[in-house]
Design a protein around this motif. Structure first.
Motif, PDB file in Angstrom:
ATOM      1  N   ASP A 240       0.811  -1.503  -0.046  1.00  0.00           N
ATOM      2  CA  ASP A 240      -0.215  -0.059   0.029  1.00  0.00           C
ATOM      3  C   ASP A 240       0.704   1.304  -0.025  1.00  0.00           C
ATOM      4  N   SER A 242       1.484   3.123  -2.146  1.00  0.00           N
ATOM      5  CA  SER A 242       0.929   4.468  -3.028  1.00  0.00           C
ATOM      6  C   SER A 242      -0.413   4.916  -2.140  1.00  0.00           C
ATOM      7  N   TRP A 244      -2.920   2.527  -1.646  1.00  0.00           N
ATOM      8  CA  TRP A 244      -3.704   1.456  -2.169  1.00  0.00           C
ATOM      9  C   TRP A 244      -2.895   0.433  -2.057  1.00  0.00           C
ATOM     10  N   ASN A 246      -1.554  -2.270  -4.083  1.00  0.00           N
ATOM     11  CA  ASN A 246      -1.711  -2.700  -5.338  1.00  0.00           C
ATOM     12  C   ASN A 246      -0.519  -3.759  -5.614  1.00  0.00           C
ATOM     13  N   ASP A 264      -6.427   3.072  -8.149  1.00  0.00           N
ATOM     14  CA  ASP A 264      -7.100   3.435  -6.929  1.00  0.00           C
ATOM     15  C   ASP A 264      -8.094   2.343  -6.495  1.00  0.00           C
ATOM     16  N   ASP A 266      -8.041  -1.447  -3.839  1.00  0.00           N
ATOM     17  CA  ASP A 266      -7.208  -2.269  -2.799  1.00  0.00           C
ATOM     18  C   ASP A 266      -7.466  -3.938  -3.339  1.00  0.00           C
ATOM     19  N   ARG A 293     -13.109  -1.838  -4.949  1.00  0.00           N
ATOM     20  CA  ARG A 293     -13.231  -0.608  -5.350  1.00  0.00           C
ATOM     21  C   ARG A 293     -14.550   0.147  -4.981  1.00  0.00           C
ATOM     22  N   GLY A 452      -8.604   2.215   0.768  1.00  0.00           N
ATOM     23  CA  GLY A 452      -7.529   2.978   0.520  1.00  0.00           C
ATOM     24  C   GLY A 452      -6.911   3.032   1.848  1.00  0.00           C
TER      25      GLY A 452
END
Length: 647
Positions: A240, A242, A244, A246, A264, A266, A293, A452
């Motif tokens: 995470d 960023s 989020w 990813n 954007d 998770d 999302r 997020g």
């Protein structure tokens, strides 16, 4: 078509009884593919909550673990990651003695660990060295915190070898395809795994020892989730960094980690239990993955060579947030799938053909659509100009209508964790209420996952404030829209959700009634007395203890019980190690002394969360009975009365 009966909300007769809800229902978790076989774990309320490894092959099912064994580990208390399979041999942790057992096909289980205060979880098979690698939690030192390590267990039993030690927690050991490298996660107090973790690797020598340990990613402010090796030996993980969760990979050498698809959304989840996984490899460059999302779960295929993410048209998404695990093998993938219109199920997905097969549904109960309320995703304003989220279910029963002008009572539910999330998936426990004439709001308050890192961290330093405000504002939002009766609001929750419930009725005067399932009433006692995994959790949620004892006291419902504003029913397992019974007992005494309507029901043999069918049934019906007495309606069914003080 018969005309609907006119009757007050709450009094409607429903075909979704507690017996129906529990009678043909199991919980599903921990899918695994080995060869042509698919395995999973079933939790069976009708067998006193026993968890059983089930095997499916060529359309035939069989229970692997025999009666007398319960596949469940107590590492971190919440467990999971409780079994694995290698060459057809099943290895599992047994709940009663926490020993690891080996079960060869057609044979009885044989213990391979000693009878002592050791617990094990998150197993992987190291075939070349004839051993398991797993997390071990050592409770032998009297008066000391348990010690967590990564260890190797020989297949045949014998001396255990510690592979990694020195940190407070370990998880997710994963061997590279050639068996020469091991990856794992670790973290330390006061962090929880969604706050900050570290991803380590090491070379595995021929004798099984680890060398050349390297920190690959993570730190105290970066949460790493699910390290996984691709078929060609490239280490992947979710971070995470960023903001989020990813997907990333480490190409090797001095090349930095590469984000595979920035979004954007998770792709990870809160690691409350072991063995979670939201992606699996079809090939070195093709990944089937799941993500959330705006609170909605999705399934997709990620082509890492082309950098494309293609949605998969499947009727089932991966089960977020607690049973998420996708596994691959033999050109197929298996996962626990959920849907808004279908019960959760073990789903087998054909990578080549794109088709799917339901191997096992969590219930065989068939309910007419006329009794099912579908979730409506809502977004509503809350404190400080922010937005919060939830799922709203209107009352629905084809046989009934309410008297003209009557609005339904609203049940507001706050999920546990508190770092977790709710979904709008099929849940007969929700329909139990809506089919009787209740409106239902399931809140993803600030602090929930799937929105997020920033949303998740709203709860830091603010537990008992942000969650409560969001529950209240969600209820007021629905009342202002004329959907529910603002004078008949109910709040309920379990564990951390129970704490939110108790805070709401002691710090605010909004709800008429409340139900707390093993809820925290004394935050200070939680910081002092709970198990190791959560022993410093409140440092981030409330503040460091004992340095900020004043905040703990101020936010503990037990210390302001004289301000309780709602009728209250409490449910508690007497074997609960997470929230001990004295917390519910103290809240009951305080509410009784204030002469509020209050009831307390406890269950022997139950821990943190009820597993026995008879106890789940009793709690559900007692809660309905309590609401009827407080709000003045008569449920249309026979329920064993509840002793309610001061009513």
């Amino acid at each position: 078509m018969t005309m609907p009966i006119t009757a007050p909300y709450g009094s409607w007769k429903s075909p979704i009884t507690a017996e129906v809800l529990l009678g043909n229902t199991v919980s599903l978790s921990q899918p695994l593919i080995e060869g042509a076989s698919v395995y999973w774990v079933e939790g069976r309320p009708q067998e006193a909550g026993r968890s059983v490894v089930v095997r499916w092959a060529a359309g035939a099912y069989e229970d692997v673990t025999p009666p007398g064994f319960n596949v469940r580990t107590r590492v971190h208390e919440y467990g999971s990651g409780s079994y694995t399979v290698g060459d057809g041999v099943v290895y599992f942790a047994n709940f009663a003695d926490q020993r690891v057992y080996r079960q060869r096909p057609g044979e009885a289980p044989q213990a391979i660990t000693p009878e002592t205060a050791l617990r094990y979880a998150d197993f992987i098979v190291d075939t070349a060295r004839e051993r398991l690698i797993c997390v071990r939690e050592d409770h032998r030192p009297a008066g000391r915190e348990a010690i967590n390590t990564l260890v190797a267990l020989p297949f045949e039993g014998g001396e255990q070898r510690v592979l990694a030690e020195g940190n407070d927690f370990y998880a997710a050991p994963r061997l590279s395809p050639d068996g020469r490298r091991l990856a794992w996660l670790t973290w330390n107090h006061p962090n929880m795994p969604w706050d900050g973790t570290e991803l380590w690797t090491a070379d595995v020598a021929a004798d099984g020892s680890l060398h050349n340990r390297q920190l690959m990613a993570g730190g105290p402010a970066e949460s790493i989730f699910q390290p996984e090796w691709s078929p060609d030996g490239v280490l992947h993980f979710i971070s995470d960094r960023s903001g989020w969760w990813n997907l990333y990979r480490l190409p090797g050498g001095d090349v930095p980690a590469e984000c595979l698809y920035a979004m954007d959304a998770d792709f990870g989840m809160a690691q409350w239990v072991f063995g979670l996984g939201t992606y699996a490899f079809e090939s070195p460059s093709r990944i089937v993955c799941a993500y959330t999302r705006d609170g909605q779960a999705h399934m997709a295929r990620l082509d890492t060579a082309a950098g494309t993410l293609t949605p998969l048209d499947l009727p089932y998404a991966l089960a977020f947030p607690s049973h998420g695990r996708i596994v691959a093998g033999q050109g197929q993938l298996a996962y626990i799938g959920t849907s808004a219109t279908r019960p959760s199920a073990v789903v087998l997905f054909d990578s080549a053909g794109g088709g799917h097969q339901v191997l096992r549904a969590s219930t065989t109960v068939a309910i007419d659509d006329g009794y099912i309320a579908l979730a409506q995703s809502i977004e509503f304003p809350t404190e400080n100009g922010l937005t919060a989220y939830g799922y709203y279910y209107p009352p629905r029963n084809r046989d009934y209508e309410a008297p003209a002008g009557e609005l339904p009572p609203l049940i507001v539910t706050s999920h546990g964790g508190p770092t977790s999330a709710t979904t709008g998936d099929w849940d007969l426990a929700v329909q139990y209420w809506t089919s009787r004439g209740f409106a239902f709001l399931d809140v993803n308050y600030g602090g929930s996952t799937g929105y997020g890192r920033a949303y998740r961290q709203r709860l830091n330093d603010n537990w008992g404030i942000v969650d409560v405000d969001d529950c209240i504002n969600g209820a007021r939002y629905l009342a202002a829209r004329g959907l529910v009766d603002g004078e008949r609001l109910i709040i309920r929750g379990g564990s951390a959700g129970g704490y939110t419930t108790l805070c709401a009725i002691t710090h605010h005067d909004v709800f008429r009634a409340a139900a707390s399932y093993f809820g925290v009433s004394d935050a200070e006692a939680l910081a002092r007395d709970t198990h190791k995994f959560e022993s410093r959790y409140t440092d981030n949620l409330i503040g460091p203890y004992p340095e900020r004892k004043d905040i703990y006291v101020a936010r503990s419902p037990i210390h302001v019980a004289d301000r309780c504003s709602a009728a209250l029913i409490l449910f508690q397992g007497l074997d609960d190690e997470v929230v001990p019974p004295n917390q519910s007992e103290a809240m009951f005494t305080a509410a009784r002394n204030k002469e509020l309507p209050v009831a307390y029901i406890s269950f022997e043999g139950e821990g943190h969360g009820f597993r026995r069918a008879e106890n789940i049934k009793r709690a559900l019906e007692a809660e309905l009975y309590f609401y009827g007495r407080v709000l003045g309606f008569e449920p249309d069914e026979v329920i064993e009365p509840v002793e309610i003080e001061n009513l």
